[in-house]
Design an enzyme around this catalytic site. Structure first.
Site, mmCIF file in Angstrom:
data_model
loop_
_atom_site.group_PDB
_atom_site.id
_atom_site.type_symbol
_atom_site.label_atom_id
_atom_site.label_comp_id
_atom_site.label_asym_id
_atom_site.label_seq_id
_atom_site.Cartn_x
_atom_site.Cartn_y
_atom_site.Cartn_z
ATOM 1 C CD GLU A 119 -12.894 -20.545 42.822
ATOM 2 O OE1 GLU A 119 -13.677 -20.432 43.777
ATOM 3 O OE2 GLU A 119 -12.562 -21.627 42.344
ATOM 4 C CG ASP A 128 -16.202 -21.248 47.937
ATOM 5 O OD1 ASP A 128 -15.118 -21.318 47.318
ATOM 6 O OD2 ASP A 128 -16.316 -21.623 49.114
ATOM 7 C CG HIS A 174 -15.698 -18.945 39.434
ATOM 8 N ND1 HIS A 174 -16.813 -19.370 38.757
ATOM 9 C CD2 HIS A 174 -15.720 -19.600 40.617
ATOM 10 C CE1 HIS A 174 -17.469 -20.256 39.486
ATOM 11 N NE2 HIS A 174 -16.817 -20.404 40.633
ATOM 12 C CG ASP A 206 -11.393 -12.165 31.839
ATOM 13 O OD1 ASP A 206 -11.811 -12.462 32.983
ATOM 14 O OD2 ASP A 206 -11.360 -10.996 31.411
#
Length: 961
Positions: A943, A559, A892, A934
């Site tokens: 992530e 993020d 991710h 994956d």
């Protein structure tokens, strides 16, 4: 099953405790982002029957298409393409004479149609070709006066052509045959017009231009008769020259224009082995098997300048192919593909030069009007018996073989070397071949035993005695596939530089330029110059709604938010790597804007320059009025899957916490000490002395705030949905900060505080964001100024934990220091933090703490954990993006998902196997060591996070030292 993925080596290049793994705050927070512009593989799935499905576990299966087939005029082949081929090449439409027939006038209609067809079929596109001495218009080599073009003019034309063509299909084409057929049969350079005008380095020029036009695309050299020893040596010389010049040669194309008897399989095998040793992938290109007798005056291959008159004796099968010859033809295909499967780890594509016999170029080569039968489908587009035979071969290949997993990056010459064997029921004999095919090592595996973490029987292969640097292939039985690996002194250099370069790719508040980021260049986002004080962080001096500036720093994980506690442990780890290996980092660069030790641009080593980017942000996270530190700087909710420039939600600093203040104090104290250690003249010129003093006072202010607020733990406000990194146990953070401050200033009160809080914290644990104490314990245990009694106690704590890890390794059927409780969110970082403690314990050698035998055990256990992360694991993944033969492709990680580049940002460590599966995605297994997915969906296993990469950087630096 082995899958083939794009492997990037572009290096221009959180740890959740078991108790906290399910709490908000672990890297990989279940963010539920808005699904906008997510990158997809973009293809309808291939039918479950056919050659492409049968060979999918091993390599791509391609074909070359004519203009009529690409345009749709020959639409009858569409079902064949969908069922049998997953790689498409234009036989002629992308050659210079078709794509730029007139100077400056490009015709992309055919190549655009090919790209569209491939997308519809779920196939990749191979561009063929950018530079060839044939099928290039005459004007290319002529000047305005009709005389040979000048070097400058031809270079201008070549540059424009490559930039235009490669640039148009950037991100849409898997790879380019950059140069085609540039060598003579003796391996010397063909004296083509390209060479006559541009000189011997014209091939390097073409590759460099293609690499600049699309830094992410794969670049290939393609030629015929590459099974011949003389020509093979020429290719090896050429590839080495390109690699030495910094060119990423992704593949060597061995054109397969073969006959029923020639070449010998051993000749083809020798070349596959030799080309694989270069580090490039091998591709069998232009494969067709002629059944016709060959003219004596033609040497074979594909020298299209041969144009002979038709001789009927050389065209015996006009009325049809006899059954016995058809059987030979089928068997020849089977024999060749059996060889390709043997080397499937080194071969990433096999391309047939045509779909069916009627369109084969061999019908008119080397003489017009012959009737040949070289392909897998006949003139009526019906499958020949070879298709069924090849399908059966692929389906049955290796079914009697155990699976071998190695460290895909390689092994250091003097280090332990082991491989994992899956599926064996009895001890396995194995052999290791060098690049010449000579057996250089033979041995037997351990007895297979049940490994509960993988829910299967496993065994290990030990070849530690193999210390000679080189390229090797490991094989169990004669009919089993070969597994390649490399032994080299600097084998971890590229992956180390990639792992630290990943931090640059995650910089906030700045654009990433093509010069430094290549295909991952992006616009700036999150300037963070008007950060809002959240109500939870309000004070009299900074009430809610106050705005201030806190730019820079690293995005924490997948993020776009920034968290002090996780950033703190990451930064400290990187600073420790510099402290422990200063000579290694003094002149080491990985092409970031600050690169250039001692130059006018920057006097910092690259590692410290990268860390400084984050320190600048951390420094702004301290409230200047009271010394407290904000816990995080985030949105109220997670951004969607967009690039940083498109993420424009308001940003807030949220709550001050004791944990944030203590992590901050430890990092600033450490940074102060590192900068203060530089020579005075250099430190003064670069401003280090001023920063060192500022960091020291800043750290003490944060410590005082923490003492005054000893139990302010993070509590997520109702309107904030981003990661929490909450921690209710703070004795380890107090000891962490006190120890770092003592090392910085030597004050006895800090040492006393360290000892008090250390004892309160209990037994030493492997480092992580929620328990960073081991980081400072390792440093104190190795620092002579620490009182001897305390130093001995800390060394005992470290070696006690290290001995436990050695015991775990010795008791593991997989010879890995991993137990079930390690398989949590970020399990790969657990493994690497264990490896870091083992290597730090090994560095105590020479003290009374350990002997040489213990040191070797610690190093072997650490090496095993590095092997695990880089491929010696039951998933078969090398978990670092872009480094290995099978790496994560769908991290991710918002930039990797949204940037439009097929391959993810390189150098990132995926979180790893996690049987908690908190994301609800599809996983192949619940077994702890196999519970990895994956997929972009899988924030619980796929992530990335800065505090997962940090111990990877430290451990690789330690091994290289």
């Amino acid at each position: 099953m082995k899958l083939r993925f794009l492997s990037m080596t572009f290096c221009a290049i959180t740890l959740c405790s078991p108790l906290l793994a399910s709490l908000s705050g672990c890297a990989g927070e279940p963010s539920q982002p808005e699904q906008t512009a997510a990158k997809q593989m973009a293809a309808e799935p291939a039918t479950a029957t056919g050659l492409r499905h049968a060979f999918a576990p091993y390599f791509l299966l391609g074909t070359a298409l004519s203009q009529a087939q690409i345009s749709g005029a020959e639409s009858s082949i569409q079902p064949l393409l969908a069922q049998h081929f997953n790689s498409l090449t234009a036989a002629n439409l992308m050659k210079w004479e078709n794509i730029e027939p007139v100077e400056g006038q490009f015709d992309f209609s055919g190549s655009d149609a090919l790209v569209a067809l491939a997308k519809a079929q779920g196939s990749v596109v191979i561009g063929h070709t950018l530079l060839w001495h044939q099928q290039t218009p005459a004007w290319v080599f002529l000047g305005p006066d009709g005389q040979p073009a000048s070097k400058a003019l031809l270079l201008e034309r070549l540059s424009r052509h490559i930039q235009t063509v490669v640039g148009r299909y950037r991100g849409q084409i898997k790879g380019w045959d950059v140069v085609n057929e540039a060598l003579n049969e003796d391996g010397s350079l063909r004296n083509s017009e390209w060479r006559q005008i541009l000189g011997d380095d014209y091939i390097l020029t073409a590759f460099r231009l293609a690499q600049e036009a699309d830094p992410a695309v794969e670049l290939y050299y393609n030629d015929f008769n590459l099974y011949k020893p003389e020509k093979r040596q020429g290719v090896l010389r050429l590839v080495k020259q390109l690699q030495d010049a910094g060119i990423r040669v992704a593949g060597i194309g061995m054109q397969g224009h073969y006959g029923l008897q020639s070449p010998l399989l051993s000749e083809v095998e020798d070349s596959i082995r030799a080309y694989a040793a270069t580090g490039a992938q091998v591709m069998i290109t232009e494969l067709d098997i002629s059944v016709l007798p060959w003219p004596e005056q033609v040497a074979g291959g594909a020298e299209i300048s041969h144009k002979l008159a038709l001789e009927q004796k050389l065209n015996p099968y006009v009325a049809g192919l006899p059954a016995d010859v058809a059987a030979q033809h089928s068997q020849r295909y089977v024999d060749l593909f059996r060889l390709f499967l043997k080397y499937q780890a080194s071969i990433n594509r096999v391309t047939l030069w045509g779909v069916h016999d009627a369109e084969s170029w061999l019908n008119n080569f080397p003489m017009l009007g012959r009737t040949d039968y070289p392909l897998l489908f006949d003139r009526q587009q019906q499958a020949k018996p070879a298709v069924a035979a090849l399908t059966q071969l692929a389906q049955q290949f290796g079914t009697s073989c155990a699976v071998v997993q190695v460290n895909q990056t390689g092994y250091l010459p003097s280090a332990s070397k082991q491989a994992l064997v899956q599926g064996a029921i009895a001890p396995q004999q194995f052999r290791i071949f060098d690049a010449s095919g000579t057996v250089v090592f033979a041995g037997q595996s351990s007895a297979p035993a049940d490994w509960a973490l993988a829910a299967e029987k496993v065994a290990t292969l030990d070849f530690s005695a193999l210390q000679q640097p080189g390229f090797y292939q490991l094989q169990l039985q004669n009919d089993c596939p070969l597994t390649p690996f490399r032994v080299a002194p600097a084998v971890y250099s590229a992956v180390h530089d990639g792992a630290i370069k990943a931090f640059y790719f995650n910089r906030a508040s700045t654009a990433l330029s093509p010069e430094h980021a290549g295909p991952y260049a992006r616009a700036a986002g999150h300037p963070d110059e008007q950060v809002i004080v959240h109500a939870s962080a309000a004070s009299a001096s900074r009430p809610a709604g106050t705005q201030f500036s806190a730019p820079k720093g690293w995005y924490d994980a997948g993020d776009y938010n920034k968290y002090v506690v996780n950033s703190g442990v990451s930064t400290y780890t990187l600073l420790q790597a510099y402290s422990d290996f200063p000579a290694f980092y003094a002149n080491r660069q990985w092409q970031i804007p600050e690169s250039g030790l001692g130059s006018a641009k920057n006097a910092m080593p690259d590692l410290l320059a990268e860390v400084q980017w984050n320190l600048d942000w951390l420094r702004a996270m301290q409230d200047p009025f009271d010394g407290g530190v904000y816990h995080k700087l985030t949105n109220l909710t997670f951004d969607g899957v967009v690039m940083p420039k498109d993420a424009s939600k308001p940003r807030f600093v949220v709550q001050k916490t004791t944990a944030a203040a203590l992590n901050y104090a430890a990092v600033m104290a450490k940074a102060s000490r590192v900068l203060a250690a530089f020579p005075a003249d250099r430190a003064q010129a670069a401003g280090y002395a001023t920063r060192a003093a500022d960091y020291a006072q800043s750290a003490e202010a944060a410590w005082r705030w923490a003492l005054a607020h000893p139990d302010v733990v993070y509590r997520q406000p109702a309107d904030v949905k981003t990661g929490a990194y909450g921690d209710d146990v703070l004795s380890d953070e107090f000891a962490f900060a006190a120890g770092a401050l003592y090392l910085q200033n030597g004050r006895a009160d800090y040492l006393a505080a360290f000892e008090a809080f250390r004892q309160k914290a209990g037994p030493l644990q492997v480092a992580g964001w929620a328990n960073p104490l081991a980081l400072v314990v390792a440093e104190l245990a190795a620092t002579p100024v620490v009182p001897a009694a305390l130093r001995a106690t800390l060394q005992q704590q470290m070696t006690g934990l290290a001995n436990e890890f050695v015991r775990q390794q010795q008791q593991s059927p997989a010879a890995l220091a991993l137990v079930e409780s390690d398989f949590v969110w970020g399990s790969n970082a657990v493994a690497l933090n264990k490896a870091m403690l083992l290597l730090q314990s090994a560095r105590l050698s020479g003290t009374d703490a350990i002997g040489n035998s213990q040191r070797q055990q610690y190093q072997q256990a650490a090496q095993g954990l590095v092997d695990y992360v880089l491929g010696r694991n039951p998933t078969g993944y090398s978990y670092v993006s872009g480094f290995g033969s099978k790496t994560p492709q769908h991290l991710h990680h918002r930039p990797s998902e949204a940037d439009g580049v097929t391959a993810p940002v390189p150098g990132w460590l995926a979180g790893g196997a996690n049987p908690g599966q908190q994301d609800g995605c599809v996983y192949p297994s619940k077994a702890p060591a196999k519970s990895y997915s994956d997929t972009e969906c899988s924030y619980a296993s796929n992530e990335v996070a800065i505090n997962w990469n940090a111990p990877l950087v430290y451990v690789l630096a330690a091994l290289l030292n």
